[in-house]
Design an enzyme around this catalytic site. Structure first.
Site: not given
Length: 495
Positions: A61, A135
């Site tokens: 990202h 994550e």
């Protein structure tokens, strides 16, 4: 520019290497760290079989609000993209615009999903959220500023920094859990019917995806860098008779910005760096009428590639250049050296630079490998251990050990900043990457390098510590002559 001739001993060793018929022993890189690794890892050994080839592009990202603040995010879902992060995602969209993706898997966390939405843009198919792509779970660390983590958790936070693979918190081993999740993700990603798949996720989980696809364990955490909106490309090829697919990391961490720009490696400052620069494209032996490809000069494309590489490195204060004695590598290195020493005239520095340039015989490559590098995989996996080709590959692998040690010696184990550029054929640079990662010769076919590309390795703990691979096969600096990050499947020779 100072050019040093090789020593008589090195020249004699090179002559012995050219005698392909001689006996050669297969040598595995040994180190204390090898005792900590899983025994005999093999690329893709835990992946499911494939019926047809597949390409997977991993993108991290864009910059998030907590990235900018220096706050530990983990799998929390509070931060969002900053304006810079949105811009990075748009750059990634443009880089990937020509790829005919069949699907996009994404982490459900907002910063990743928004990045995926920008890249995916007007494509018809829906995004595929996968919770295992979130994550790394960092439990009590999440939400803390990094200095707060150090103050509150002391020894535990130090273990996270120094020995993440064995780090535990709140009764969990986050990196081990992450690797298990990455393996689960591969089961679903590779089961998708699409031939080209985009995956948008996060720093740590993308590291785990790359490493686990290559059969590498948790000790490789923070070794294969993933920057904001950096793209990594993995190619999977089915094997005859079933079994796990062959895996090739086509490129690692192709970023929207320059890979040699100042910055940290895995969150740590570094003063030592090796830049592996592949020589430019050459004329073939038929065109120039000689029997040895080592005498092949750069063709016009190769000259442009060497100039573009020199331009990319202009903002780096290069201390030394080591190159193969072969013509194409030497000419590429000379171009880089001349541009470095003209930095003051070109406005990149206020004073002239002096760059030491040396030829290193251990960077030579046999004429047999001045062809498509996929032959490395065919030779290494052929099983013909006594064949001339296999012995030649062993010779290249064995000489790369001495070459890698020579590079580490050149870095100098002190506190000074030092940038070393190494110029050679893609084949020897592939071997050097494997040496850096403490891999075996079998892994040479698991990486890909193009003519004119660069790969960057940082040493946050100095030349005696582990190298952090910042990027491999970066070609964006070549401009209109660059190799696209991805290519449409219909025109890709590998497929």
């Amino acid at each position: 520019m100072l050019l040093l001739a090789p020593s008589p001993a090195a020249a004699a060793a090179a002559a012995r290497r050219r005698k392909v018929g001689g006996s050669a022993l297969r040598v595995r890189c040994s180190s204390v760290r090898e005792l900590e690794r899983s025994p005999n890892p093999r690329p893709g050994e835990r992946l499911p079989p494939l019926r047809e080839a597949k390409r997977v592009v991993l993108v991290r990202h864009g910059q998030s609000t907590w990235n900018a603040e220096g706050r530990i995010q983990g799998s929390s879902d509070i931060s969002v993209l900053t304006p810079k992060g949105e811009s990075q995602a748009e750059t990634s969209r443009l880089m990937l615009l020509s790829d005919s993706f069949d699907a996009c898997f994404t982490s459900p966390l907002a910063r990743s999903r928004r990045t995926a939405e920008i890249i995916w843009a007007d494509r018809d198919d829906d995004l595929i959220p996968d919770s295992d792509l979130r994550e790394i779970d960092l439990y009590s660390f999440q939400g803390l500023l990094k200095n707060e983590g150090k103050e509150r958790y002391g020894i535990i936070y130090r273990q996270w920094q120094k020995n993440a693979a064995n780090f535990s918190i709140d009764g969990h081993y986050p990196v081990r859990e992450l690797w298990d999740r990455a393996q689960n993700c591969w089961e679903r990603i590779l089961a998708h019917e699409g031939k080209s798949v985009l995956v948008v996720a996060h720093n740590a989980v993308n590291q785990a995806l790359v490493a686990s696809s290559l059969g590498l364990g948790t000790e490789y955490f923070r070794i294969l860098l993933q920057s904001n909106c950096g793209a990594s490309v993995l190619d999977f090829t089915p094997q005859a008779g079933g079994g796990p697919p062959a895996v090739c990391l086509n490129r690692l961490n192709q970023t929207p910005n320059s890979p040699v720009a100042s910055g940290s490696s895995a969150g740590r400052k570094t003063s030592k760096r090796i830049i592996l620069a592949c020589q430019g494209a050459t004329q073939n032996s038929a065109e120039i009428g000689v029997s040895g490809m080592g005498y092949a000069p750069l063709n016009m494309l190769g000259i442009i590639q060497s100039q573009k590489t020199a331009e990319l490195l202009l903002d780096q204060k290069v201390n030394g250049i080591l190159c193969s004695p072969q013509v194409a590598a030497f000419d590429t290195a000379t171009t880089i050296c001349e541009v470095q020493e003209a930095a003051d005239c070109l406005g990149a520095d206020c004073v002239p630079r002096y760059v030491e340039m040396k030829k290193l015989l251990e960077l030579e490559i046999d004429d047999a490998f001045q062809t498509k590098q996929k032959s490395f995989g065919e030779i290494a996996q052929s099983g013909w251990l006594g064949s001339v080709e296999y012995k030649t590959l062993e010779g290249l692998w064995n000489q790369s050990k001495a070459a890698w040690q020579a590079l580490l010696n050149e870095l100098q184990d002190d506190t000074s900043e030092r940038i070393l550029v190494v110029v050679g054929h893609p084949g020897i640079n592939l071997a050097l990457i494997c040496r850096c990662l403490d891999l075996t010769m079998d892994y040479m076919s698991s990486f890909h390098l193009d003519d004119g590309s660069i790969s960057v390795i940082d040493f946050p703990d100095g030349p005696k510590g582990r190298g952090v691979v910042r990027c491999t096969n970066y070609t964006a600096h070549l401009g209109r002559w660059s190799i696209p990050i991805t290519r449409t499947m219909e025109t890709d020779e590998e497929f």
